[in-house]
Enzyme design. Structure first.
Site, short mmCIF file in Angstrom:
data_model
loop_
_atom_site.label_atom_id
_atom_site.label_comp_id
_atom_site.label_asym_id
_atom_site.label_seq_id
_atom_site.Cartn_x
_atom_site.Cartn_y
_atom_site.Cartn_z
N ASP A 1 0.87 -1.17 0.00
CA ASP A 1 0.00 0.00 0.00
C ASP A 1 0.91 1.23 0.00
O ASP A 1 2.13 1.11 0.09
CB ASP A 1 -0.88 -0.07 1.26
CG ASP A 1 -2.01 0.95 1.30
OD1 ASP A 1 -2.18 1.71 0.34
OD2 ASP A 1 -2.74 0.97 2.31
N HIS A 2 0.30 2.40 -0.08
CA HIS A 2 1.02 3.66 0.08
C HIS A 2 0.83 4.14 1.52
O HIS A 2 -0.21 4.73 1.83
CB HIS A 2 0.48 4.71 -0.88
CG HIS A 2 0.80 4.50 -2.31
ND1 HIS A 2 -0.04 4.89 -3.34
CD2 HIS A 2 1.89 3.95 -2.92
CE1 HIS A 2 0.52 4.59 -4.50
NE2 HIS A 2 1.67 4.02 -4.27
N PHE B 1 -5.05 4.18 1.29
CA PHE B 1 -6.17 3.42 0.72
C PHE B 1 -5.88 2.99 -0.72
O PHE B 1 -6.75 3.03 -1.59
CB PHE B 1 -7.48 4.20 0.80
CG PHE B 1 -7.80 4.70 2.18
CD1 PHE B 1 -7.62 3.89 3.29
CD2 PHE B 1 -8.27 5.98 2.38
CE1 PHE B 1 -7.90 4.34 4.58
CE2 PHE B 1 -8.56 6.45 3.65
CZ PHE B 1 -8.37 5.62 4.76
N HIS B 2 -4.64 2.53 -0.96
CA HIS B 2 -4.23 2.07 -2.28
C HIS B 2 -3.62 0.67 -2.23
O HIS B 2 -2.58 0.42 -2.83
CB HIS B 2 -3.19 3.03 -2.88
CG HIS B 2 -3.68 4.41 -3.11
ND1 HIS B 2 -2.84 5.51 -3.15
CD2 HIS B 2 -4.93 4.90 -3.31
CE1 HIS B 2 -3.55 6.61 -3.36
NE2 HIS B 2 -4.83 6.26 -3.46
N PRO B 3 -4.22 -0.29 -1.54
CA PRO B 3 -3.60 -1.63 -1.48
C PRO B 3 -3.61 -2.30 -2.85
O PRO B 3 -4.54 -2.12 -3.64
CB PRO B 3 -4.47 -2.39 -0.47
CG PRO B 3 -5.80 -1.70 -0.55
CD PRO B 3 -5.50 -0.25 -0.79
#
Length: 501
Positions: free
Chosen positions: A290-291, A440-442
């Protein structure tokens, strides 16, 4: 059983694209299954309210155990509504930097570099005023920079230039580094989701069936071929047959969960739950990343005008060290105070956030039980690698340098978090670990490649099982240097072409 040519599991960004594109052929029948509702909560189309949507039924409400010194739950957003993440996200529409897709090819995803994806990026969008050789001119998504940018964010952009960073012409295009106004999924002051742009116009087609409130239980496998899906609606069990293919678009958490419930995955993660191994693919649920993001927050010296957009209208993409051959940091400007728990941020404020674009740390998604209704165990292992912590601290120092520039003097009353006492690398490291949150970028849990730990090949077909593809963010071998939603759209557009061949 009802039979369809194609069954798509997951009505998020990718699922809406595929349902719309595949149903363009009147000679095929398409079933789209979505576990959530047909429509998001009232008011969700209003861009500034998106943070409240994370607390609504339109979000699955997953949490991950943070493995840093803080050892606290970290919310991980996942859309549970038609449109998926595009119906609840912050509406930033940004391709990954070109170098990200070159890395995919090096990791075994042959034919997926930036130039290969460019026709599909362009197919998704109408980006007026941009270079038509790079950007789309007639796609379903109408994207562009904020029509009424917030003046505090404009001052942040000026501060970045003052700090020595270049101004980008099109930071969303995938070719530039620097700072600029990002494109947004906002049209005439309203959110535009994948449901709005792709699915809703396709709904009247007689060959498209959309079922909401449909929880997928397992894939139906016969002689190593996926022949259908078993799901439930309001407790009633239903089976649907696929004469052609089943396509999984349930996302980075939902897709590996469904595979494992169906006996496809690591044997060590299936047998303890009484699940018979149909295909041992040890990479299912691995490679989660993720980020991770951390935040510098300022008290305002004057009232900040009320937001009319997404709170984050401009950003920068840069390198934490000049020796790197790719950008690994994003700096995001926000017109609100964005401190995650457990930090106590000020009531009003503005934020300069730093997100790590190319983390080294990797985690997992695992089954908690064989019950389809049980939430999976999400373990991202954020900042597990010291290199990630070092890069994030470098980003916080860059964010702070921009935040102290003269261009922000009319807005800046003082730094609230981490505060002036956090003046060493050790203090910033402690702060980042204590307050770090998911951007919220998995991605990555069913990665594309050709080695033993890959789950799909370059055609997106699941190894060892015919009639089954995956077309969502889980197939990314590694995360892109940029917000991920635009790339998910492009993956789905390409998947529709692959399936139609």
């Amino acid at each position: 059983m009802d039979s369809f040519d194609f069954i798509i599991v997951g009505g998020g960004s990718a699922g809406c694209v595929l349902a719309a594109r595949l149903s363009e052929d009147p000679g095929v029948s398409v079933l789209l299954l979505e576990a959530g509702a047909a429509e998001p909560p009232a008011g969700a189309e209003n861009p500034p309210v998106w943070p409240a949507l994370l607390l609504s039924p339109a979000n699955w409400g997953d949490v991950a155990l943070d493995q840093t010194a803080a050892e606290r739950p970290v919310p991980v957003a996942r859309g549970r509504v038609l449109g998926g993440g595009s119906a609840i996200n912050a509406m930033v529409f940004m391709r990954g930097h070109r170098s990200s897709y070159e890395r995919w090819v090096n990791e075994g995803a042959k034919g997926w570099d930036f130039d290969d994806l460019l026709p599909f990026f362009r197919r998704t969008e109408t980006a007026a005023g941009r270079d038509p050789a790079l950007r789309g001119t007639d796609g379903p998504l109408t994207v562009g920079p904020a029509a009424q940018p917030n003046p505090v964010i404009a001052a942040c952009l000026d501060a970045a230039e003052e700090a020595g960073y270049r101004r980008a012409d099109d930071i969303s295009g995938g070719l530039e580094e620097g700072f600029g106004w990002t494109d947004l999924n906002i049209v005439a002051g309203r959110r535009q989701s994948a449901h709005d742009a792709y699915l809703r116009p396709a709904m009247p087609r007689g060959n498209l069936t959309v079922v909401t409130g449909a929880l997928a239980h397992r894939l139906l496998i016969n002689r190593q071929r996926c022949v259908g899906v078993e799901y439930s609606v309001k407790g009633e069990l239903v089976r649907a047959a696929a004469a052609g293919e089943v396509v999984l678009t349930a996302g980075v958490i939902g897709t590996p969960k469904l595979l494992m419930l169906s006996g496809i995955g690591p044997a060590s993660g299936l047998r303890p739950h009484g699940i018979e191994v149909v295909a041992e693919l040890p990479g299912v649920g691995e490679n989660l990343h993720d980020h991770p993001a951390a935040f510098i927050i300022y008290r305002p010296a004057q009232p900040i005008p009320a937001a009319v957009n997404n709170h984050g209208e401009a950003l920068g993409l840069l390198r934490s060290h000049p020796d790197l051959d790719h950008p690994n940091l994003q700096i995001l400007f926000m017109d609100i105070s964005a401190a995650p728990p457990p930090a106590d941020g000020p009531e009003p404020g503005y934020t300069i956030a730093c997100a790590l674009m190319q983390p080294v740390s990797r985690g997992t998604v695992r089954l908690a039980s064989g019950n389809p209704e049980a939430a999976p165990v999400v373990d991202p292992r954020y900042l597990n690698e010291p290199r990630d912590v070092h890069a994030l601290v470098s980003g916080l120092k860059i964010a702070r340098r921009i935040g102290r520039a003269n261009a922000l003097a009319p807005w800046r009353a003082g730094e609230s978090l981490p505060g002036p006492d956090a003046d060493t690398d050790d203090a910033l490291r402690h702060y980042a670990e204590k307050t770090m949150g998911s951007y919220f970028h998995p991605v990555g849990t069913c990665r594309m490649g050709i080695d033993d730990m890959s789950v799909v090949g370059p055609e997106l077909q699941v190894h060892s099982i015919s009639g089954l593809r995956i077309a969502d963010g889980s197939i990314m071998p590694s995360i892109v240097s940029g917000n991920t939603n635009a790339t998910v759209y492009a993956i789905a557009e390409r998947a529709a072409t692959l399936i139609g061949q």
